[in-house]
Design an enzyme around this catalytic site. Structure first.
Site, PDB file in Angstrom:
ATOM      1  N   ASP A   1      -4.560  -5.753  -8.005  1.00 34.93           N
ATOM      2  CA  ASP A   1      -4.769  -5.167  -6.688  1.00 34.93           C
ATOM      3  C   ASP A   1      -5.016  -3.671  -6.901  1.00 34.93           C
ATOM      4  O   ASP A   1      -4.891  -3.157  -8.011  1.00 34.93           O
ATOM      5  CB  ASP A   1      -3.537  -5.417  -5.810  1.00 34.93           C
ATOM      6  CG  ASP A   1      -3.868  -5.417  -4.317  1.00 34.93           C
ATOM      7  OD1 ASP A   1      -4.969  -4.951  -3.948  1.00 34.93           O
ATOM      8  OD2 ASP A   1      -3.032  -5.877  -3.525  1.00 34.93           O
TER       9      ASP A   1
ATOM     10  N   HIS B   1       0.832  -1.208   0.000  1.00 34.92           N
ATOM     11  CA  HIS B   1       0.000   0.000   0.000  1.00 34.92           C
ATOM     12  C   HIS B   1       0.867   1.259   0.000  1.00 34.92           C
ATOM     13  O   HIS B   1       0.436   2.319  -0.445  1.00 34.92           O
ATOM     14  CB  HIS B   1      -0.917   0.026   1.225  1.00 34.92           C
ATOM     15  CG  HIS B   1      -2.013  -0.991   1.175  1.00 34.92           C
ATOM     16  ND1 HIS B   1      -1.827  -2.285   1.591  1.00 34.92           N
ATOM     17  CD2 HIS B   1      -3.301  -0.903   0.746  1.00 34.92           C
ATOM     18  CE1 HIS B   1      -2.974  -2.955   1.439  1.00 34.92           C
ATOM     19  NE2 HIS B   1      -3.862  -2.142   0.929  1.00 34.92           N
TER      20      HIS B   1
END
Length: 354
Positions: free
Chosen positions: A260, A188
Site C-alpha cells: 500500500d 493513512h
C-alpha cells in the site's frame, strides 16, 4: 549477510524496477521518461493525472514510447473510489452494491467491462479489488469498498472480479492483505491493530484472499496493519512472517506483492519512508507503491539510493532485491503479451451503471 556480486548498474536498475511512483501533470514528465530508460518498470496514475480517456491514452502512449512493457497502475475500484472518472464519479457500481445484489456473474461482467476500458486507455495494473471483509461497522477506510460482512460472499465476488478484470489483460491487485476490514483506525494516518485469534483470521479475513489466489490474481497488495496473532512487532507490509511465511509459503501465492502507499502515516510516520521501503522489500514485498502524496523525482532517487545502500551494507540481501525486480518485470511481460493477444471474451456489458 550477503555478498554483493552484481555491478552498480544492475543494482540500481533493480532498485528502480521495484518502485511504482506517481507524478504530477497530464503528460509524461521528462524525469519519468529518463528513469524509464534507466530501469523503472512501473508508474502510478492518480486523479491529478486524468482529464478524460483520450488524454490518458495519449499519456500512456507517451510513456510506452520509452518502455513498451511498462506497468501503468491505477486505483480504480469503481463506486466511491475512481480515478478514471474522478471528475464525474464512477459509472460502475461499487463492491457494496455488487455484494448486495450477490450475482457473481454480474460482478464478473462489471469487472470485465472495467478492464476493457482500462486496457483501452493503456492501464494494465489495477489496485483492486478490495477483498476485505467488512467486519467492523466503525471502520473508517473500508466500509462500502467491501463486498460485505460475509466471508463466503466476499470470497466469491473477489474471485469473480479478478477473473473479469484479467480477461482483458489488466492485472488485478487484490487488497489489503491479510485483511483490513476489522479496524477502527485509518492507516493513512496511524497504524491500526487487529486483535483476533488464528481461527477467525483464517476463516474470515483470509478466505477471500485464498479465493483470489485460486482465481489467479496477478498481484496482492499489503495492508499497513499490525496483526499480533501473526506478528506482534511489525505491520503486515514489513513482516516476513506475514508476507513470506503466510502469503508465499502457507497460501502458496507466487505473484507480485505490492505495498500500500508507503508515505501513509502507518509506515512513514512510524518507521520513516526510506527505512520502511527497505524493510518491506526485505520482508517479501516486490513493488513499492509511492506517489499519492510524494510525486517527484527526488522521492524516487531517495528510495532508489536507500535500497542500493541497504544491499551494500548487508541489511537487504541482494538476492531478495533481484527477485523482487524479476517479479515486477515478469508481470510487465505478462501484460504486454496480453495486450498483443487481446481477449476474445464477448460477455455483454452489464445493465447496471453502464
Amino acid at each position: 549477510m550477503t555478498t554483493t556480486t552484481t555491478g552498480a548498474g544492475t543494482l540500481t536498475r533493480d532498485a528502480l524496477a521495484v518502485l511504482q511512483p506517481g507524478f504530477t501533470g497530464t503528460t509524461a514528465p521528462d524525469w519519468v521518461r529518463r528513469r524509464l530508460a534507466e530501469g523503472l518498470v512501473s508508474v502510478a496514475l492518480f486523479g491529478r493525472n486524468v482529464a478524460d480517456p483520450e488524454q490518458v491514452t495519449a499519456l500512456t502512449s507517451q510513456l510506452r514510447a520509452e518502455r513498451d512493457d511498462l506497468l501503468v497502475a491505477i486505483d480504480e475500484e469503481a463506486g466511491d473510489v475512481t480515478r478514471l472518472e474522478v471528475r464525474t464519479g464512477s459509472s460502475f457500481p461499487g463492491n457494496h452494491a455488487l455484494g448486495a445484489v450477490d450475482d457473481p456473474a454480474l460482478t464478473r461482467r462489471v469487472a470485465r467491462e472495467l478492464g476493457r476500458r482500462l486496457a483501452a486507455c493503456g492501464v494494465n495494473l489495477n489496485w483492486a479489488p478490495s477483498a476485505d471483509v467488512n467486519a467492523n461497522p466503525d471502520n473508517p477506510v473500508i466500509g462500502v469498498r467491501s463486498f460485505g460482512h460475509d466471508p463466503a460472499l466476499v470470497a466469491r465476488h473477489t474471485a469473480a472480479y479478478v477473473e473479469g478484470l484479467q480477461s482483458h489483460g489488466v492485472a488485478a491487485c487484490t487488497k489489503h492483505f491479510p485483511g483490513h476490514g476489522d479496524t477502527s483506525v485509518d492507516s493513512h494516518h496511524a497504524l491500526p491493530q487487529i486483535d483476533l485469534d488464528a481461527t477467525t483470521l483464517h476463516e474470515r479475513e483470509l478466505r477471500p484472499f485464498r479465493a483470489a489466489i485460486e482465481a489467479g490474481t496477478r498481484a496482492v497488495m499489503t495492508a499497513h496493519i499490525r496483526v499480533p496473532v501473526l506478528d506482534p512487532d511489525r505491520p503486515a507490509t514489513l513482516s516476513p512472517r506475514i508476507l513470506t511465511g503466510l502469503l508465499r509459503e502457507e497460501l502458496g501465492y507466487d505473484g507480485l506483492i505490492v505495498t500500500d502507499g508507503m508515505e501513509m502515516g502507518a509506515v512513514a510516520g512510524t518507521y520513516g519512508l526510506e527505512h520502511g521501503v527497505v524493510l518491506a522489500i526485505a520482508a517479501g514485498a516486490d513493488a513499492i507503491c509511492v506517489g499519492g502524496g510524494l510525486a517527484d523525482e527526488d522521492t524516487v532517487l531517495r528510495l532508489q539510493d536507500a535500497l542500493v545502500t541497504a544491499v551494500r551494507s548487508g541489511e537487504l540481501p541482494e538476492e531478495r532485491l533481484a527477485d523482487a525486480a524479476a517479479r515486477v518485470r515478469s508481470l510487465a511481460a505478462w501484460t504486454r503479451g496480453m495486450r498483443r493477444s487481446p481477449s476474445t471474451a464477448d460477455d455483454p456489458a452489464p445493465e447496471i451503471g453502464l
